[in-house]
Scaffold this active site. Structure first.
Site, PDB file in Angstrom:
ATOM      1  N   ASP A 149     118.921   6.368 124.237  1.00  0.00           N
ATOM      2  CA  ASP A 149     119.186   6.697 122.833  1.00  0.00           C
ATOM      3  C   ASP A 149     120.306   5.826 122.243  1.00  0.00           C
ATOM      4  OD1 ASP A 149     118.807   8.186 120.518  1.00  0.00           O
ATOM      5  OD2 ASP A 149     118.983  10.120 121.527  1.00  0.00           O
ATOM      6  N   ASP A 204     114.028  11.030 113.856  1.00  0.00           N
ATOM      7  CA  ASP A 204     113.306  12.098 114.556  1.00  0.00           C
ATOM      8  C   ASP A 204     112.166  12.699 113.748  1.00  0.00           C
ATOM      9  OD1 ASP A 204     115.219  11.547 116.368  1.00  0.00           O
ATOM     10  OD2 ASP A 204     116.020  13.575 116.500  1.00  0.00           O
TER      11      ASP A 204
HETATM   12  C1  GLA Z   1     118.082  11.691 119.125  1.00  0.00           C
HETATM   13  C2  GLA Z   1     116.681  11.261 119.512  1.00  0.00           C
HETATM   14  C3  GLA Z   1     115.833  12.489 119.826  1.00  0.00           C
HETATM   15  C4  GLA Z   1     116.481  13.277 120.965  1.00  0.00           C
HETATM   16  C5  GLA Z   1     117.910  13.635 120.590  1.00  0.00           C
HETATM   17  C6  GLA Z   1     118.667  14.232 121.780  1.00  0.00           C
HETATM   18  O1  GLA Z   1     118.098  12.404 117.937  1.00  0.00           O
HETATM   19  O2  GLA Z   1     116.094  10.518 118.464  1.00  0.00           O
HETATM   20  O3  GLA Z   1     114.509  12.118 120.163  1.00  0.00           O
HETATM   21  O4  GLA Z   1     116.449  12.482 122.129  1.00  0.00           O
HETATM   22  O5  GLA Z   1     118.645  12.503 120.162  1.00  0.00           O
HETATM   23  O6  GLA Z   1     119.988  14.565 121.477  1.00  0.00           O
END
Ligand code: GLA
Length: 403
Positions: A149, A204
């Protein structure tokens, strides 16, 4: 002198052999499950083992799903005295190697999450400064997949940070699929082909058809917001390197029709198919959608060509994906809130894909038509295609050339 030259050569070879991702790990888009969309950081080993059991019991494994990936929240809040990552002792008392063994015993593969920053998005220890050490931990636990990430990375250069982790994984020596998750902020489709096997293209996802939900400094996007967010990136996708539209929300609250469309579109767009629902409580319809082998075959087609929007008229979007053997997948999406009677004259619409130099004169070449959701043959392209498509639903067909 000769000795020095030899040493210099060896050094060069060792550098160049490290500066590559593992090849051959994702020749078709990865298929699997990830904990985040449903469980957030509320995860534990019992849950993961139950999910692995469901892979077998409910036909997910048989349909091709392979990876079980733990997202954020699997770690203890602190590294140990030697700087090693440790699994949360309450959530994962048996540790990561034991969990990997369980998942492998089912013929499945195991994935973990971390972050290029100092801490993960949920505040657990990130890999910044510990890349090689963490890669060695993953290799020692028999991890097969790493989602990486991009939170808490002030002033970091994304390409460099992801290359560092790629090199760390390569050096640790265990083939691990590298899933880049920097939300498309730094255009990974322009530089990540040699770095990772898949890269997220947006922020997301959230479980709605076309909404956007704000969270202060960032927002989550529904299925169609994600589909429409990036333009001209399909050329970056192909065997070994995929545009990742995010973990799926099938089974997480949209209607069954919307779930079918979501699944069809991720398949058309050659996105990794990573389920994000609770497989233990999934409805029959959800399981039917997610295990539809005819649709999955479109996603897994060996040419690895990402589909594209062919037309958008009268509330029907038509998407096209060229397939192996001169076949094509076409998906008709009813974007309206009412049923639509489709009456499609194939001969009036030659299909083609400029990017891949594929064109079909639909008057000359005839195809058989297969309805992929209803598992039915629908005649051939010499006749109009007629069908009622319900609101937000799809008619997804495969065209095979007639002899
Ligand atoms: C980010 C990523 C998500 C998830 C969260 C976890 O937002 O884009 O897919 O992995 O972190 O904290």
């Amino acid at each position: 002198m000769i000795k020095n030259t030899l040493l210099a050569l060896l050094f060069l070879i060792s550098i160049t052999s490290n500066a590559q991702k593992f090849e051959g790990l994702a020749e078709t888009p990865p298929l699997g499950w990830n904990s985040w969309n449903t469980f957030g950081t509320d995860i534990n080993e019992k849950l993961v083992m139950e999910i692995a059991d469901k892979f077998e019991e409910l036909g997910f494994k048989d349909a091709g799903y392979e990876y079980i990936v733990l997202d954020d929240g699997w770690m203890a809040k602190e590294r140990d005295a030697n700087g090693n990552l440790v699994a949360d002792p309450v959530k994962f008392p048996s540790g990561m190697k034991a969990l990997a063994d369980y998942i492998h015993s089912k013929g499945l593969k195991f994935g973990l999450y971390n972050c290029a920053g100092y801490t993960t998005c949920a505040g657990y220890p990130g890999s910044r400064g510990y890349e090689y050490q963490d890669a060695r931990s993953y290799a020692s636990w028999d991890v097969d997949y790493l989602k990486y990430d991009w939170c808490n990375t002030p002033k970091l250069n994304a390409e460099g940070a992801y290359m560092t982790m790629r090199d760390a994984l390569k050096t640790a020596g265990r083939p691990i699929v590298f899933s880049i998750c920097e939300w498309g902020d730094n255009k990974p489709w322009e530089w990540a082909e040699d770095v990772g096997h898949l890269w997220r293209v947006t922020g997301d996802i959230i479980n709605c058809w076309d909404c956007e939900v704000g969270h202060g400094s960032w927002s989550s996007s529904g299925v169609w917001k994600i589909i429409n967010m990036r333009k001209n990136i399909r050329k970056a996708a192909g065997p070994g390197h995929w545009n990742d539209l995010d973990m799926m929300e099938v089974g997480n609250g949209m209607t069954d029709a919307e779930d079918r469309t979501h699944f069809a579109m991720w398949s058309m767009l050659a996105s990794p198919l990573i389920m994000g629902n609770d497989l233990r409580t999934a409805s029959k319809e959800t399981i039917k959608t997610l295990t539809n082998k005819e649709v999955i075959a479109v996603n897994q087609d060996k040419l690895g060509i990402q589909g594209f929007r062919f037309s958008n008229e009268n509330n029907i979007e038509i998407w096209i994906k060229p397939l192996d053997n001169d076949a094509w997948a076409l998906t008709f999406v009813n974007m309206s809130d009412k049923p639509i009677q489709l009456d499609y004259d194939w001969e009036k619409h030659n299909i083609g894909d400029d990017l891949n130099g594929k064109y079909v004169d639909m008057k000359k070449t005839k195809f058989t038509i297969r309805d992929l959701f209803n598992h039915k043959d629908l005649g051939d392209t010499s006749k109009h295609l007629k069908s009622v498509i319900e609101s937000h639903d799809v008619l997804m067909v495969k065209l095979d050339k007639k002899n």
